[in-house]
Design a protein around this motif. Sequence first.
Motif, PDB file in Angstrom:
ATOM      1  N   GLN A   1     -20.230  -6.061  38.959  1.00  0.00           N
ATOM      2  CA  GLN A   1     -20.363  -4.607  38.941  1.00  0.00           C
ATOM      3  C   GLN A   1     -21.718  -4.265  39.522  1.00  0.00           C
ATOM      4  O   GLN A   1     -22.732  -4.767  39.074  1.00  0.00           O
TER       5      GLN A   1
ATOM      6  N   THR B   1     -24.970  -4.552  30.237  1.00  0.00           N
ATOM      7  CA  THR B   1     -25.493  -3.749  31.339  1.00  0.00           C
ATOM      8  C   THR B   1     -26.956  -3.426  31.126  1.00  0.00           C
ATOM      9  O   THR B   1     -27.527  -2.582  31.795  1.00  0.00           O
TER      10      THR B   1
ATOM     11  N   ASN C   1     -23.877  -9.949  34.858  1.00  0.00           N
ATOM     12  CA  ASN C   1     -23.029  -8.906  35.423  1.00  0.00           C
ATOM     13  C   ASN C   1     -21.764  -9.455  36.085  1.00  0.00           C
ATOM     14  O   ASN C   1     -20.954  -8.685  36.590  1.00  0.00           O
TER      15      ASN C   1
ATOM     16  N   GLY D   1     -23.606  -0.875  40.281  1.00  0.00           N
ATOM     17  CA  GLY D   1     -23.567   0.579  40.262  1.00  0.00           C
ATOM     18  C   GLY D   1     -22.121   1.021  40.166  1.00  0.00           C
ATOM     19  O   GLY D   1     -21.395   0.596  39.257  1.00  0.00           O
ATOM     20  N   GLU D   2     -21.670   1.784  41.156  1.00  0.00           N
ATOM     21  CA  GLU D   2     -20.289   2.263  41.116  1.00  0.00           C
ATOM     22  C   GLU D   2     -19.336   1.269  41.774  1.00  0.00           C
ATOM     23  O   GLU D   2     -18.131   1.354  41.612  1.00  0.00           O
ATOM     24  N   ASN D   3     -19.927   0.371  42.563  1.00  0.00           N
ATOM     25  CA  ASN D   3     -19.079  -0.535  43.333  1.00  0.00           C
ATOM     26  C   ASN D   3     -18.739  -1.818  42.579  1.00  0.00           C
ATOM     27  O   ASN D   3     -19.493  -2.261  41.713  1.00  0.00           O
ATOM     28  N   VAL D   4     -17.636  -2.385  42.992  1.00  0.00           N
ATOM     29  CA  VAL D   4     -17.274  -3.710  42.505  1.00  0.00           C
ATOM     30  C   VAL D   4     -17.404  -4.660  43.692  1.00  0.00           C
ATOM     31  O   VAL D   4     -16.888  -4.375  44.777  1.00  0.00           O
TER      32      VAL D   4
END
Lengths: 164, 692
Positions: free
Chosen positions: A132, A3, A111, A134-137
Motif C-alpha cells: 500500500q 500504517t 506495508n 498512499g492511495e495506490n497499490v
Amino acid sequence: MSTEPNTSQSKKARYLTFFLGDEQYGIAIERVKEIIAMMKITAVPKTPQFMRGVINLRGSIIPVVDTRLRFAMPSREADMHTAIIIVEIDKINIGFIVDHVEEVASIDESNLSEPPKFGSYIDTDFISAVAQMGENVVMILDVLKLFEADEIVDLEQIQNLIED
Amino acid sequence: MTKQEQVKAIFIEEAGEIVEKLDVDIIRFEENSNDFNLLNEIFRGVHTLKGNANAFGFTRLGEFVHHFEDLLDYYRSTKESIEANNLELFVESVDVVKEVMGCELNAIEQLPQSYTECLEKIKRLLALKKNISKPMTEQNSVAELNDLASEFGLSSLENEENDIEKSIKFHQALQTDELNLYKIDLNLDIDCYKRGFDYFIFLKILSERTNFLESFFDMKNVKTISEFKSDENGIANVTVVVLTLQRREDIEEIFEFLFEHEFHITQIEPAVIKKADIKIEAALSTAFQTAPSPAPSNANAPKSTIRIDTIKLDELFDSVGELVITQNFIAQNEKIRSIEDEAINRTIETLSKITKKIQDRVMSLRMIAIKDTFEKMKRVVRDTSKKTLKEVHLIVQGEDTEIDKTMIDSLSDPLIHIIRNAIDHGLESNSDERLRAGKNAEGVIALRAFHKSGNIVISVSDDGRGINKERVLQKAIERGIINENENLTDSQIFSLIMQPGFSTAEAVSDLSGRGVGLDVVKTSIEKLRGKIEIDSDEGCGTTFSIVLPLTLAIIDGMLVRTADEIYIIPTLSVVESFRPEKEIVHIIKGRGEFVNLRGECIPIIRLSTVFDIKTQKMEAWESILVCVETEGGRIAVMIDELLGRQQVVIKTLGKSLAKIKEISGGAILGNGDIALILNVDELRPLNEISHV
C-alpha cells in the motif's frame, strides 16, 4: 498491517515502480541494472509472442520481453514514455518493456502483504507481495518467476508439440 | 579459492605445461640425440617439476623425477652419447611422469605399473653408468677442463693429485642439498689380503651406496713382475671421491674392520666455500646447478610474458568490438561529415587508424602459432608408427601459422584421431604392399597448416591406399544412412565415413580403412565453427582438411534480407547463390519445392516460412536462392535479397535464446542493428525430418 510511521525496527526496501496501463508494479531495486528508452528491437523467430526480440545494448545482445504481452494484456504502441528496464536474472541481462517508469519507492516491510488471488490482469504467481503506497497499490513482482531462463523457449516447444 | 588452492592451481598449470613441453622436447631429442641444448632444456624441465612436486607433497612424482633427473644429469654432464634403448627409456619416463602426475592430481592411490618398472630401469641404468663410468668420467671431466689438463703430463703424481681435485670440483658441481661429498683415502697395509680385504671390496660396497663414485689408484709403488708377490698388497693408496646421500657415520661403518690408519674420510663442503683458486669455476657450477633457468644458451633467452585470463581477453575483445562500431558511427555520421573543419576531419581520421590498430593487436593477442600442437603430433606419429609396425615419414609444413588459442586447445584431439586413422587405416598394412604399388616402403604423412581465402586449413595427408568409394557406398546403404539410388558427389561419398553410425568396429575391418569415431572428430570441429573436407584418390592417398575460421569470435558472413529482417549465413557453408529460372523449380507433391541445379535436385527452404515472416516475394524465381552445404546435404535457402558479405563478431543471444536451433548467434552491424546468424544445419523443413 501497521500504517504507523517507521520505527527503528522496521525494515525498508527500495523498489523501482512502473506502470502497465493503470496498474503500478514494483521490482526490487537490486535487480535493476538500468533503464533505457525504447530502441530498435530485432525480432527473433521461433519465440513466443511476448519475446519481442533482442536489442544492442552497447555491444551486448540482450533479449527483451514485452511485459504487457507477458501478462496477457493487450499490446500498445510505444510512445515517448515507453521504457526498457534492464534486469539481471541469473547473471543474464533481460529487458522488460513497460509503459512508463514511475519512481524509486522505499516501502516498509510492514506495508507488504500477501498478494490477492484476483483483481489483477496477471497471474498471481508473478507477484510476491502487494504494498500500500498512499492511495495506490503496488504489486511487487518476482522477476525470477517472471522470467525463468528456460521458460521462453520451453513454452514455445510445448506449443509446437500441441500443434503437432 | 583459498591461497593454498590458488598456489596449487598455478602448480598444476605450470606442471602441465612442463610435461607438455617435455613430451615435445623428448621427441625432438629422440630425433637428434646429440643436441645437448635440448637435453639441458629437458633437464631443466624435470628439475623444476621435481621442486614443484616435492613442494606440494606429490612425493611419488617427486621420487620418480628425482631419479629421472639424475639420469639426465649424468648424460648432460658427461656428454656421453645416448644409446638407442636408453633413449627409449627417456621417452618412456616422460610417459610415466605424465601418468603419475595424473594420479597425483586426482589423488589416485594406484600408480601405473610402468611406474616401478621404469623407475627400476632408471636406477639400474644409473648404477650401471656409475660403475663403468670411472674411466669415462675421468676422461670427460678432463675433457671438460681440457685447458687445465693440457698443462700436465699424464703419469706424474702431480697429475693424479690434480685429477682428484678436478674430480672433487666436478662432483661439487653435481652436488645438491641432500647429497654429501666425501674424499676417502685408503692406505691398506701390505698384509691386507691375508686379513681378507682388498680395495675392490670397498669400492663395490661404496658404489652400491652412493650416487657418484670416482677412484684414483696410486700405482707407482707396484713392484715389477719379477718382484711381484700375489699375496701382498702392492697398491699403497687409493683415493675415492663419492657423492652420496649417506651420512659420515654410514660411510665409516663400511670401514669398521680396517685399522684406523688405513682409511681417512674427508667431508667436502659444497662448492661456494672452496679455495680461492677454484672459486670462480665452482661458483659457476653451483649456479648452473641451483638456478637452472638462465642456462648457458643465452641465444634463446626467455621472452618476457605474462599470463592473462582468457575471460579478460574476451572482455577486451568485446569492448574493442564496440569501439570499432562507435568509431564507424562517427566516421559515417552525415552531420559530422558535413562539418568542414580540417582539424576535426583529421582527428576522426586518426581515430579510425588507431581503432584499426587496436583491433588488430587485440585480435593478435589470441593468436598463437600452431607449432606446439604440431610438435605434439610428432609424438603421435611416432607412437602410432611403432604400434602399427609401419615405417612413417612425417612432413610438417606451416607450423608458424597462427590460430586462435581457444581453437588450438580443442584441435589436438581431432588431429590425433585423424593422424592415427591415417597411419593405421590410410597407409597400406605393410611395406610389401607399398612396394607392390610402386611406392617407397616408408609411408608419408604430411601435416600442413595454411591460410586459404580467409580461413585456416589444417590438413593431414597420407600416401596410402585411399578410400574405396564403392565400399563406402555399399556400407552406407547397408547401414541405412543413404538410399540405394541416391546420386552422390565424391565429396559427399567421402563425408559419409564421418556419419555417426557408419563407423563401427565391423566397418573398420571390412572397409578399406578409416573408421573409429570420425563422427566425434566432425562434431568437435563443428563446435569450432569449422568443417572437415575429405579428398581421396584411390591408390594414391587421402587428405583430411580441417577448415577453420580465423578466430572463434569472428565469422565471414553473407548478409541476406527476408522481408524487413536481416540474417547472416556463414560464408563457409555457402556454395553459391542465384536467381532460379522458372523452369528449374519443381514442386513435388508431399515433399515440397526443389530446384534442379545442374542435374542435382536441391530442396528449397523458404526462410520466410521457417521463421514465419510475411514477404512479398511468393515465388522462387522472384527471389534469390542461396545454396548451402549442410549436414544433411545441400539445401537452397530462399531469401528476398542478398545484401553483401561482411566479417562479423559473433555474440551469443544468451542462455534464454540459446535453445533456438535455427539461430547460432547474433552480430552487431555497422549501423548498430542486430542481425541473427543462421544455423543452416537446422533449416531443413520439418516434414523432411519426419520422413527420415
